[in-house]
Design an enzyme around this catalytic site. Sequence first.
Site, PDB file in Angstrom:
ATOM      1  CB  ALA A   1      -0.924   0.017   1.224  1.00  0.00           C
ATOM      2  CB  CYS A   2       2.409   3.428  -2.052  1.00  0.00           C
ATOM      3  SG  CYS A   2       1.773   3.517  -3.742  1.00  0.00           S
ATOM      4  CG  ASP A   3      -0.055   9.412  -1.560  1.00  0.00           C
ATOM      5  OD1 ASP A   3      -0.964   9.486  -0.727  1.00  0.00           O
ATOM      6  OD2 ASP A   3       0.216  10.317  -2.362  1.00  0.00           O
TER       7      ASP A   3
END
Length: 582
Positions: free
Chosen positions: A386-388
């Site tokens: 999960a990233c921005d």
Amino acid sequence: MSNKNTNIKVLIQKLGTSLSSMVMPNIGAFIAWGLITALFIPKGFFPNENLGKLVDPMINYLLPLLIAYTAGFNIHAMRGGVTSAIATMGVIIGAAGTPMFLGAMIMGPIAAICMKKFDEAIQPKIPTGFEMLINNFSLGFMGFFLSIGGFYGIGPVVKAITSALGKGADIIINAGLLPLANIFIEPGKILFLNNAINHGILTPLATIQAQDTGKSMLYLLEANPGVGLGILLAYMVFGKGSAKSSAYGAGIIHFFGGIHEIYFPYILMKPSLIIAAIAGGVSGTATFQLLDAGLRSTASPGSIIAIFAQTAQDSYFAVAAGVLVSALVTFIVASIILRNDKSSDGNIEEAQKQVQNMKSESKGKEIVVDNSNSIDYKEVEKIIFACDAGMGSSAMGASILREKINKAKIDLPVTNIAIRNLEANERAIIVTQNELTPRAQGMNKKAIHISVDNFLSSPKYDQIVNDLLNKENNNEETIEKTTTLNNEKIENIKDIVIFENNHINKKDMAQAVLKYKLSKANLQINIKNVNLEDIANNDDTLVILEDSIVQTAKQINNNVKYYPVSDLLEEAEYDKLLKKLK
């Protein structure tokens, strides 16, 4: 105080993510609009009066409504998206003549929140059989009232704000002050606010400007790949250890792939390099401004390929010059900093850990991932990165770990998503960068959370594989004793293979070091380049690998001799091996 600072940081990240998350899923639509504009307007490559009629409706209606729908969908799924689109239509008509990107980014969340609160209060009380009737009419009435409110209230106000911001941008550009924006943009990017800066702030302003002039320089401020290229070139020439060897691949991924996050750790390991990044950003933007460079639409990802694809017809030389100047200036300043660096440690992973510890201390606490209330590894059903935005670095990190998982023959899906889309009850391992881990933990308290410095080169990936294998393999200790050689004399070895199951590229340097030591010790042993799975079952081949990936290697081939070392580049380990080989 430390908790307060952490909460503020998380709130800033959430704000930045919410801004970028409205725009990023719709980047394809912006690109389509940019292509239509470039090709079919009177000054385009292939002027076409009929097709040129698509330009204004797309920028005035389609793009703002897509942003509004996406904003609403992020908050309250389909009902939130539809309500937001209806409400934003009132804002668009109430501010006729001005592209309502800012209005969509304000009205979209407001409308979705109103719909969500209404549903939470009313839906549990709906009599059986009346669900569809009440749901449809409640959405209709909500959209009706909000669109009227947007028409009379938000539309005119946002039009005035948008006009003021546009004029302010023009004043800054005309005064020659735009390059100073990079003093704030470059540090913001390193703090992983790059998507919020580019798609949440610059893209809406640039699109309005491009509608009037056919291009905008604002698209280039954050997307310019010259800064990152200059940093990585400096590491290629003056770097040390694995930071130097990994910079080559990182440079290709950054410049041509457009994944800017890949160079952030190289600055974090030497914070003084932010000076080089700012110098390169300022000089590049100054060149863009001097030569009147501009893109027709947003370039995402920030690849040189995507940038040239969106470059205005009269700006190819100007864009190329700006990218080249920023790369050159960044390289020169970064080279001076790296040449004067007296530290002997060039290991990027260790440097990242030191920087992270320093950052944690400055906040008054160390970042520790508490998995005491998490599910067991036996219960894991998937691995999530999960990233921005859920598109760039997390996708590459997922690809790297997926390769390791497949080699270890572990049957688990590895996916990547935007952090806002994490679900509370997923039985998963969730991998996030350090800055985003607190948010991920708040969204799913039962998952196993892994916090990394860099998605593209983390030693924790091997630990994830080992932890998963340990839960599946009950006779691990027996295998370890029968196939690993580290405390006994080693005889009859004809070939040595160095196995590396990551993307740091220590293998070539390790082979050179060992080959030199074998020659100096007059040992007639060959250093071979073969795949681990292709090594036949024999006793005359020795595989050298780092101890963190022994279990992974055994899952690939359990019929060879393994000699684990702490680090492939640690010469003392090879000195010990030579004594056993003699």
